[in-house]
Design a protein around this motif. Structure first.
Motif, mmCIF file in Angstrom:
data_model
loop_
_atom_site.group_PDB
_atom_site.id
_atom_site.type_symbol
_atom_site.label_atom_id
_atom_site.label_comp_id
_atom_site.label_asym_id
_atom_site.label_seq_id
_atom_site.Cartn_x
_atom_site.Cartn_y
_atom_site.Cartn_z
ATOM 1 N N ASP A 105 43.580 50.050 45.769
ATOM 2 C CA ASP A 105 42.530 50.742 46.509
ATOM 3 C C ASP A 105 41.294 50.954 45.629
ATOM 4 N N ALA A 106 40.131 50.757 46.237
ATOM 5 C CA ALA A 106 38.899 50.785 45.452
ATOM 6 C C ALA A 106 38.685 52.122 44.756
ATOM 7 N N LYS A 107 39.166 53.215 45.348
ATOM 8 C CA LYS A 107 38.849 54.514 44.766
ATOM 9 C C LYS A 107 39.556 54.739 43.436
ATOM 10 N N TYR A 108 40.673 54.016 43.216
ATOM 11 C CA TYR A 108 41.365 54.170 41.934
ATOM 12 C C TYR A 108 40.843 53.214 40.874
ATOM 13 N N GLN A 109 40.186 52.164 41.359
ATOM 14 C CA GLN A 109 39.934 51.050 40.445
ATOM 15 C C GLN A 109 39.109 51.408 39.213
ATOM 16 N N ASN A 110 38.083 52.231 39.405
ATOM 17 C CA ASN A 110 37.183 52.486 38.286
ATOM 18 C C ASN A 110 37.882 53.082 37.076
ATOM 19 N N LEU A 111 38.676 54.108 37.323
ATOM 20 C CA LEU A 111 39.361 54.747 36.198
ATOM 21 C C LEU A 111 40.363 53.794 35.565
ATOM 22 N N LEU A 112 41.111 53.113 36.422
ATOM 23 C CA LEU A 112 42.114 52.184 35.896
ATOM 24 C C LEU A 112 41.444 51.093 35.073
ATOM 25 N N TRP A 113 40.322 50.584 35.581
ATOM 26 C CA TRP A 113 39.601 49.543 34.856
ATOM 27 C C TRP A 113 39.186 50.043 33.483
ATOM 28 N N LEU A 114 38.655 51.269 33.455
ATOM 29 C CA LEU A 114 38.204 51.819 32.168
ATOM 30 C C LEU A 114 39.360 51.972 31.188
ATOM 31 N N ALA A 115 40.509 52.356 31.721
ATOM 32 C CA ALA A 115 41.661 52.525 30.831
ATOM 33 C C ALA A 115 42.079 51.185 30.234
ATOM 34 N N PHE A 116 42.158 50.159 31.067
ATOM 35 C CA PHE A 116 42.482 48.829 30.542
ATOM 36 C C PHE A 116 41.388 48.363 29.591
#
Lengths: 494, 646
Positions: free
Chosen positions: A203-214
């Motif tokens: 889901d797009a709403k989670y993506q930003n944080l997850l992307w930053l963590a990776f």
């Protein structure tokens, strides 16, 4: 069930290292150790070539997939390859035997343990490139740190402890965030299976944080500016074989991770953060090239140039253009060969003169002619001369970037000028000029093993520079599929 | 058979480069010279076929890069333009190979030298026979590399090394433009193949799609016509390779290399690659008025700038190098006024007489045992009769003495610039005439100071100077024949005959409007040759009879003289602006940003903070019970207070 060829690739080096572990560590066995390690890694190389031969380049699905239940309902041991991973696997299995060959002069103490570390490392690296489960990926990704940490910490130079800890802390810090992200992916979607995740999307709403963590993990490993300062220190202190592994393979894990996970799982966030990557990449290219210009230590110079070259890689990946991503993959393979060779070249003179300082040398062309020729080939490859793999990678990347952003391409192209400046100046100061330091006269030219290692790196560098078709052909379908999936997910999720 | 033109030099280079030790010095010289000569003979056959039978072919050798919609092949494209280049490159190259046998006879690294020469020939042939921009780029960088190797051939000389790196880097600046131009072409056309690109230019696209010629690009907030931008970027590459003003600084320094190299690379072939590129892309340039005007301006500025500098230099090779620079300027402003064929004609004739002059000067240097300062020579024309005569032929051809080759090509450039009929054209032809005059003066100055007057060398007795061996003289004689007749013979083919325009180029060069076939006014036809002829006795007077006069003029105009002697201070400027500032920036980024800021606040900073904190925390664990009791009491009372307040 078919023969589990991927698991065999992962396990074989470990089995070799177990043999070594149970043999007695004394100096009489030294040669045997080397033969065992060499044999294992060469068999593994042949196996990976066989795998390349079996690999079907016309389909984009993952092939040779093995799926075993590990923790029921939670983690599955799932591995498999596509066109992107196979080249990295071959790079790993190709570089490792060369590293083992090169330990002759560099490793004076605890040879057995050193070889064990290298072999274990090979296992982990192959694991990284074919893991299809996020946890499995994470385990291999992190485990790879340990042998490297030991290689720097035990066999390193005088400031080895500082460098080893710097390396470890930097890379661990990023990775912890990635672990958190992986766990939350599991909570969000209920799976960590990469293939399933590709289909499900996040889901797009989670993506930003997850992307930053990776990103925090990959950026450190790449390394991107400004978290690159561990690399010069790690390289300077690491023994030659360690530097080679670090530059040739370890750095590629991050680039691979960006392609496989950042693009594959978080297209919406990737799209959002592309400007960030662009900015950091061009800063890396320009700043570190300028810094490389001023280095007095050969290893540091090449380490900084690695940062610049990896800047091109990250730039290319986030263009989401066929040329850009293919260029990045080729640039990584090419950098794997070239930086390995350059570190080995430094190792050659270091073994003889015990100095890495540029001003120790000068005017050695007539003393070590063979060395000078090979060093020249890699210098030219590093500055991206057409006819070497370095050119194919850089040129394709810049073509891809150009389609996306004019200005970024212009600035990045300036890096190509600087690249020529620091490499040629390095070569000039080491090889050309008048012989001033009289001790250099005693230097021997390459011995047979060094000659073998460097030529076996030079041949693919030039061959694939003139005929990159085998490489591009292998990755083409997978990259194309990745881009389609990216665009599709970007469209459906946002 | 056609492919062997390219492969033979490569084979020669591999034999001599990798197996030179085994085949021996003499054999590597013979093998490379022979193979390149065969390649030259085949080139002549191809050229004949192109002239006589309109032979054209595009041979695809193999795929090179095939990524997405980018398809690049290794290819050999034969058309009128590449046929001319084939002849120029292979013939000069084979003569230089042969000449080098004599010139390098005392050098310990002969096989290496011959290998570089052959490798250069290969790269140059790849450049000119490419059917796409990327193979052209391959050749482009390849010749740059060989130039780097050959300039730095005497690797012990610090100046040679510096010059080699300088050449490579300045060229890289040009290549930067060229690469961007290629990217832009690929971006707009989706292909890098010459034919496919050129085909798309004029066509009117389907509805809703902007035709290429109306496309605009926004860069740094400025609007550019796409075609202008492409042409300017490509021209930036051409400026680097062809040593045009601002990117010319490497060429004079490149004279550190052995003289045969200067003749082959820095006079006849490599430096003309820029002109070739512009001519090759005539279908693009014809639509870009802006780029053509820039080329004209840059060309004529270079022509006059280099000529003024050449007037005062004292190094025999540097004078010729600046002369090359200046002649390349002529070629560029010829393309700038749209006379691509005339530019090619000058390129063709220039290859002969400039190679002749360089090799002749090599013969002089050889005679003086590596002396290059013309003030250290003089009065030796009787000792070096052949060299003297051959150099005079070269000079006459260069200056455009009637009926020699330079006369046909250079005067044609001036005439076509005039016939262009606009302000820039008139201006260019004026500059062209004046530069032709300066060219004569500095060329005759070189001849008179070298061969006439008093013998000035204190190190070598005049009896010790000697004529060069036959192996060096024969190539000179062949080049001299070319310098005398090439203009007359090929004039009709390259330009046309009495008011008609030659149709030889129709397959290679695109003219938006046909070149003017009017007859130029008579005064312009006679004025230039007249100036050229007058300048001979004038130079003789200035440089042999009344030397004092020149010295006094120089003394009276010290600032101007210094300005010219220091080559308009370009080197000093670049050193300050680019070299020093890059180094400064590098040091700053390293010592300050990386070590002080990033490491200081990053890992090192964090670790010192943690260390400090842990030392502080250590102090709590003093071991005294009453310390612990006191802390407990404090905590307890704090908690209690909190509870009561709530």
């Amino acid at each position: 069930m078919n023969f589990p060829i991927i698991s065999a690739l992962i396990l074989l080096p470990t089995i070799g290292s177990i043999f070594l572990f149970f043999s007695k560590d004394n100096s009489e066995n030294k040669l045997t150790f080397k033969y065992v390690a060499l044999f294992t890694s060469v068999v593994n190389f042949l196996l990976s070539i066989y795998l390349w031969f079996l690999f079907d380049t016309t389909i984009s699905d993952f092939q040779f997939v093995e799926d075993r239940i590990w923790l029921v309902g939670f983690i599955n041991y799932k591995v498999g390859i596509d066109g992107i991973s196979i080249l990295f696997i071959i790079l790993t299995t190709f570089i490792t035997p060369l590293c083992i060959l090169s330990v002759n002069n560099t490793v004076k103490i605890r040879l057995r343990d050193f070889l064990i570390a290298i072999l274990i490392m090979e296992s982990f690296m192959i694991g990284v490139f074919c893991a299809l489960d996020l946890f499995v990926f994470y385990l291999f990704f992190e485990a790879g740190l340990i042998p490297m940490f030991l290689i720097i910490g035990i066999w390193g130079g005088p400031r080895r402890v500082y460098s080893a800890f710097k390396f470890f802390l930097y890379t661990l810090l990023g990775s912890v965030l990635m672990l958190v992200a992986i766990i939350s992916i599991y909570w969000i979607t209920g799976t960590t299976d990469v293939i399933e995740l590709y289909e499900l999307g996040i889901d797009a709403k989670y993506q930003n944080l997850l992307w930053l963590a990776f990103f925090s993990s990959f950026a450190v490993k790449t390394p991107m500016w400004p978290v690159h300062t561990w690399l010069p220190d790690a390289h300077v202190e690491a023994p030659t074989a360690g530097s080679v592994l670090l530059a040739a393979i370890l750095l590629k894990m991050a680039g691979y991770g960006f392609i496989r996970f950042s693009l594959g799982l978080f297209p919406v966030a990737s799209d959002l953060f592309t400007p960030l990557i662009y900015i950091l990449s061009i800063i890396a290219i320009i700043f570190t090239s300028l810094i490389a210009l001023m280095q007095e230590d050969m290893k540091k110079l090449i380490a900084y140039s690695s940062v610049a070259h990896m800047g091109f890689v990250t730039l290319g990946i986030f263009t989401i253009e066929q040329q850009g991503i293919e260029g990045s993959i080729i640039q990584m393979i090419s950098h794997g060969l070239i930086s390995a060779a350059l570190f080995l070249c430094v190792g050659v003179v270091y073994d003889r003169m015990h100095s890495r300082l540029i001003n120790t040398y000068g005017g050695i062309i007539s003393i070590v002619p063979k060395y000078s020729v090979l060093f020249m080939i890699f210098t030219l490859a590093a500055l991206g001369l057409p006819g070497t793999t370095g050119f194919i990678g850089e040129f394709l990347i810049l073509m891809g970037v150009f389609k996306d952003n004019f200005l970024v391409a212009v600035i990045a192209s300036l890096g190509v000028i600087l690249g020529a400046a620091y490499m040629l100046w390095l070569y000039k100061r080491v090889i050309f000029g008048k012989l001033i330091n009289k001790e250099l006269i005693k230097m021997n030219d390459l011995n047979k093993i060094e000659y073998l290692i460097l030529t076996s790196l030079a041949i693919p560098t030039i061959f694939f520079g003139f005929y990159p078709e085998p490489l591009i052909n292998t990755i083409e379908v997978s990259v194309n599929d990745l881009i389609n999936m990216y665009n599709l997910n970007l469209y459906t999720k946002s | 058979m056609e492919l062997s033109v390219i492969t033979l030099p490569l084979i020669a280079s591999i034999i001599s480069g990798f197996f030179g030790k085994y085949v021996g010095d003499r054999n590597s010289e013979l093998v490379t010279s022979a193979l390149v000569s065969v390649s030259a003979i085949i080139s002549f056959i191809i050229f004949y076929n192109v002239i006589a039978h309109n032979y054209e072919e595009n041979i695809i050798i193999a795929t090179w890069i095939n990524s997405g919609n980018l398809n690049v092949n290794w290819s050999m494209n034969i058309d009128p333009l590449s046929a001319v280049m084939l002849v120029v490159v292979t013939s000069v190259s084979s003569l230089v190979h042969i000449y080098s046998i004599g010139y390098m006879s005392n050098d310990p690294h002969k096989p290496r030298f011959m290998a570089y020469l052959s490798l250069f020939t290969f790269a140059m042939l790849m450049l000119v026979t490419s059917d796409n921009f990327i193979q052209l780029f391959f050749g482009w960088e390849g010749v740059g590399l060989c130039s780097y190797f050959l300039i730095g051939f005497w690797y012990k000389k610090e100046t040679a090394n510096a010059a080699a790196i300088k050449a490579f880097l300045v060229n890289r600046v040009g290549d930067f433009g060229l690469a961007l131009g290629i990217f832009l072409i690929f971006y707009l056309f989706g292909t890098v193949n010459f034919d496919e690109v050129f085909k798309q230019i004029p066509s009117v696209s389907a509805a809703g799609v902007t035709p290429f010629l109306d496309k605009e690009l926004i860069f740094l907030g400025l609007n550019f016509m796409a075609v202008d931008l492409i042409c300017i970027l490509l021209f930036l590459g051409a400026m680097g390779k062809s040593a045009q003003i601002f990117l010319h600084t490497w060429l004079p320094d490149a004279m550190e290399g052995p003289t045969p190299v200067s003749a082959l690379i820095h006079a006849a072939t490599m430096v003309t690659a820029g002109v070739f590129l512009v001519v090759r892309c005539s279908p693009l340039y014809e639509y870009s008025e802006l780029a053509l005007n820039i080329i004209t301006l840059v060309g004529m500025t270079t022509a006059i700038f280099a000529a003024t500098v050449a007037l005062v230099q004292t190094d025999i090779k540097k004078i010729i190098a600046y002369s090359t620079c200046s002649q390349l300027g002529y070629m560029f402003f010829a393309t700038g006024v749209g006379a691509y064929n005339v530019a090619m004609f000058h390129l063709f004739t220039h290859a002969f007489f400039k190679a002749l002059l360089f090799l002749g000067s090599g013969s002089v240097i050889h005679a003086f045992k590596d002396e290059q300062d013309i003030n250290q020579m003089g009065g030796v024309w009787k000792k070096l009769p052949y060299t003297y005569v051959l150099m005079i032929i070269g000079t006459l051809a260069l200056t455009g003495f009637p009926l020699l080759s330079g006369f046909y090509s250079k005067d044609a450039i001036i005439e076509f610039a005039y016939l262009k009929g606009n302000t820039l054209g008139y201006y260019a032809s004026g500059i062209g005439i004046f530069t032709a005059f300066l060219t004569s003066i500095y060329s005759w100055r070189l001849i008179f100071k070298t061969f006439h007057g008093n013998y000035n060398n204190k190190n070598i007795k005049i009896e010790e100077t000697h004529e060069s061996p036959l192996v060096m003289l024969i190539p000179l004689i062949l080049l001299a024949i070319g310098s005398i007749f090439a203009g007359y013979i090929f004039k009709d083919l390259f330009i046309g005959h009495h008011g008609t325009i030659s149709d030889y180029w129709s397959q290679s060069i695109f003219f938006l409007e046909p070149l003017s076939s009017e007859h130029p006014p008579y005064w312009i036809v006679y004025f230039t040759p007249l100036l050229v002829i007058i300048s001979i006795p004038l130079s003789y007077y200035l440089f042999v009879i009344n030397k004092k006069f020149v010295e006094e003029v120089a003394k009276a105009n010290q600032p101007l003289y210094k300005f010219l002697l220091n080559k308009w201070y370009f080197d000093e400027l670049y050193e300050k602006v680019f070299v020093k500032s890059s180094k400064k920036a590098g040091r700053f980024l390293w010592k300050f940003l990386d070590l002080r800021i990033i490491d200081g606040f990053g890992p090192d900073g964090v670790s010192t903070i943690i260390k400090k904190l842990s030392i502080k925390a250590n102090k709590f664990q003093s071991g005294y019970i009453y310390h612990y009791a006191f802390i407990m009491l404090l905590g307890f009372s704090a908690l209690l207070t909190l509870l009561i307040i709530k």
